[in-house]
Write a protein that holds these residues in place. Structure first.
Motif, PDB file in Angstrom:
ATOM      1  N   ASN A  13       0.825  -1.213   0.000  1.00 52.95           N
ATOM      2  CA  ASN A  13       0.000   0.000   0.000  1.00 52.95           C
ATOM      3  C   ASN A  13       0.857   1.261   0.000  1.00 52.95           C
ATOM      4  O   ASN A  13       0.537   2.252  -0.665  1.00 52.95           O
ATOM      5  N   LYS A  16       2.324   1.741  -3.508  1.00 54.27           N
ATOM      6  CA  LYS A  16       1.289   2.262  -4.416  1.00 54.27           C
ATOM      7  C   LYS A  16       1.003   3.731  -4.134  1.00 54.27           C
ATOM      8  O   LYS A  16       0.859   4.532  -5.060  1.00 54.27           O
ATOM      9  N   SER A  17       0.930   4.076  -2.849  1.00 52.74           N
ATOM     10  CA  SER A  17       0.655   5.460  -2.463  1.00 52.74           C
ATOM     11  C   SER A  17       1.746   6.400  -2.965  1.00 52.74           C
ATOM     12  O   SER A  17       1.460   7.481  -3.483  1.00 52.74           O
ATOM     13  N   ILE A  19       3.741   5.971  -5.531  1.00 54.65           N
ATOM     14  CA  ILE A  19       3.680   6.077  -6.994  1.00 54.65           C
ATOM     15  C   ILE A  19       2.532   6.991  -7.417  1.00 54.65           C
ATOM     16  O   ILE A  19       2.684   7.850  -8.295  1.00 54.65           O
ATOM     17  N   MET A  20       1.371   6.832  -6.769  1.00 51.78           N
ATOM     18  CA  MET A  20       0.205   7.653  -7.103  1.00 51.78           C
ATOM     19  C   MET A  20       0.447   9.137  -6.808  1.00 51.78           C
ATOM     20  O   MET A  20      -0.091  10.007  -7.484  1.00 51.78           O
ATOM     21  N   MET A  21       1.300   9.411  -5.809  1.00 52.54           N
ATOM     22  CA  MET A  21       1.615  10.797  -5.463  1.00 52.54           C
ATOM     23  C   MET A  21       2.783  11.346  -6.284  1.00 52.54           C
ATOM     24  O   MET A  21       3.213  12.470  -6.094  1.00 52.54           O
ATOM     25  N   GLY A  22       3.299  10.521  -7.201  1.00 47.64           N
ATOM     26  CA  GLY A  22       4.389  10.959  -8.071  1.00 47.64           C
ATOM     27  C   GLY A  22       5.774  10.758  -7.503  1.00 47.64           C
ATOM     28  O   GLY A  22       6.767  11.228  -8.070  1.00 47.64           O
ATOM     29  N   LYS A  24       7.910   8.253  -7.465  1.00 50.19           N
ATOM     30  CA  LYS A  24       8.354   6.961  -7.994  1.00 50.19           C
ATOM     31  C   LYS A  24       9.723   6.560  -7.452  1.00 50.19           C
ATOM     32  O   LYS A  24       9.953   5.393  -7.094  1.00 50.19           O
ATOM     33  N   TYR A  64       4.012  -2.718 -10.710  1.00 55.03           N
ATOM     34  CA  TYR A  64       3.217  -1.486 -10.612  1.00 55.03           C
ATOM     35  C   TYR A  64       3.994  -0.305 -11.192  1.00 55.03           C
ATOM     36  O   TYR A  64       3.425   0.571 -11.846  1.00 55.03           O
TER      37      TYR A  64
END
Length: 471
Positions: A13, A16-17, A19-22, A24, A64
């Motif tokens: 989690n 993923k969080s 990556i989603m927030m940029g 990476k 991911y």
């Protein structure tokens, strides 16, 4: 073990969080730190379920991110460990399921099938052959079988999944939609449109009963059924179903007007309308696409250019070359500003405009544009590429009317022929059409020795295609 599972889930989690927030790079750092720690444990001789479970989460994290190369090396490590583990290990079934999916994504279908078969065996022995827990693994196996051309076996497995779900959820459960959709798509791929139509009809009935006839999901099911009807030759039925589907999806606000799925459905329907001879309705739909894209994405968005091209092609079909020219010049103007005058993508509207000007009997303008498109394509795709062959074929038609030397035109056609033979095969319909032109020019030039063997070859190809049509 429950606490360990929770920690693994928290790690995934967090990745993923990030990556989603940029973030990476932060996600990669976290995954790399965990990899180094577990690799140290493995090198120290600890090769159990905990180590492979951590590797599993790290591999999923890199999937991911999109780093598939490192995923492959992680899978190799995992495979070496799981092979030595007993089937009753906790978490093993979930890990094997993830491995099967990752191998499939990497197109390593042989290993994917082996892993899926093992997890299916584990679950069957633990829960029985009709357990709902088998569904995900069986669907994964069926997908792999379909990908490697073993459609018959894939169909068997899809039917097994459907039977399991019917036993556990009932014959009208929405859970049936996923395997039914996969089965229907496989039937379409295999050219079994009648079977596909039956499957998609069942999906439509399930969705209508579960969600009501005005739900967006019902509209989506209608689109799938329309596609099957079209493949089955029922084009008019497909048109009406597509129109109803778009209306349901729009009225239910199931997805936004500018959604790419909605956009593709409108384009598919427009194409179908042209096929059944309702070009004006098709153009109206393409104009709607153009207006929606302009409103939501702007004139410089790639979709706007695509819709201009589609609309220009529609006007060309209806012989309205003046309007087609106007749209193509707008398209070229936009692309010159957005991608530059030498980008390979600009050669497509450029060539289309050249053909349009040819139909308007403005041959010198047409020749100039096609030569420019040819030059761009030779640099971008190579001198023996199919896009170059397409441009050469257009150039021959234009220069023939301009009175270009027949010997030069013959050499261009021979070049087109070589490209088509390599790309489509020596007995393709494209080759037959170009061969006819070559023979005609050899006849005009009086080169009988060259003409006769090619004329014989052309005659054999014509006979082959005549028999094919009769069959």
């Amino acid at each position: 073990m429950n606490d360990f599972e929770r920690q693994l889930q928290e790690l995934f989690n967090e990745v993923k969080s990030m990556i989603m927030m940029g973030n990476k790079n932060d996600a990669i750092d976290l995954l790399q730190a965990n990899y180094e720690a577990v690799n140290e444990q493995i090198n120290a001789g600890n090769k159990g379920i905990e180590e492979v479970a951590i590797l599993d989460i790290i591999a999923l994290g890199y999937m991911y991110i999109g780093d598939l190369k490192f995923v492959q090396s992680l899978l190799d490590m995992m495979s070496g460990i799981v092979d030595s583990l007993k089937d009753d290990e906790p978490l093993l079934d979930a890990i094997l399921l993830h491995m099967g999916s990752m191998y499939s994504t990497l197109e390593n279908y042989e290993k994917s099938m082996l892993v899926y078969q093992r997890v299916i065996n584990v679950l069957e022995s633990r829960y029985g052959k009709t357990s709902i827990l088998l569904v995900t693994s069986l669907l994964g196996m069926a997908k792999v079988l379909g990908s490697i051309g073993r459609a018959k076996k894939a169909v068997e497995i899809y039917h097994r999944v459907i039977t399991i779900l019917e036993l556990n959820r009932g014959t009208e459960s929405a859970d049936l939609v996923l395997p039914l959709f996969s089965l229907g798509s496989l039937f379409i791929k295999e050219g079994k449109a009648v079977d596909a139509e039956s499957v998609f009809s069942r999906i439509l009935k399930i969705y209508t009963k579960v969600y009501g006839e005005n739900d967006g999901r019902v509209g989506m099911a209608m689109c799938s059924l329309a596609h099957a009807k079209c493949a089955n030759g029922n084009a008019e039925e497909a048109v009406e179903l597509y129109k109803k589907a778009l209306r349901v999806i729009k009225d239910s606000n199931y997805m936004s007007l500018d959604d790419s799925i909605m956009e593709n459905m409108r384009i598919d329907l427009a194409e179908l309308l042209h096929i059944v001879g309702r070009g004006q309705e098709g153009r109206e739909l393409l104009e709607e696409c153009l207006l929606i894209t302009e409103k939501y994405k702007g004139k410089e968005h790639p979709s706007f250019v695509t819709h201009l091209l589609n609309l220009a092609a529609s006007y060309s079909r209806s012989k309205n070359f003046v309007e087609a020219e106007r749209l193509l010049r707008i398209c070229l103007d936009i692309m010159t500003k957005t991608v530059g005058p030498d980008d390979q993508s600009i050669s497509f509207p450029m060539l289309h405009l050249g053909v349009t000007l040819y139909h308007l009997n403005r041959d010198k303008e047409a020749e100039k544009l096609v030569l420019e498109a040819l030059y761009i394509r030779e640099i971008a795709f190579g001198k023996d590429s199919l896009p170059v062959g397409e441009a050469l074929d257009c150039l021959v038609s234009i220069q023939t009317r301009l009175g270009e030397d027949d010997t030069k035109l013959l050499e261009l056609l021979k070049r087109v022929l070589r490209i088509q033979e390599r790309e489509f095969g020596s007995e393709s319909e494209e080759v037959m059409l170009t061969l006819k032109k070559v023979v005609s020019y050899l006849d005009k030039l009086g080169r009988k020795e060259e003409k006769f063997p090619l004329q014989k070859r052309l005659s054999n190809l014509r006979m082959k295609y005549k028999q094919k049509v009769q069959y």
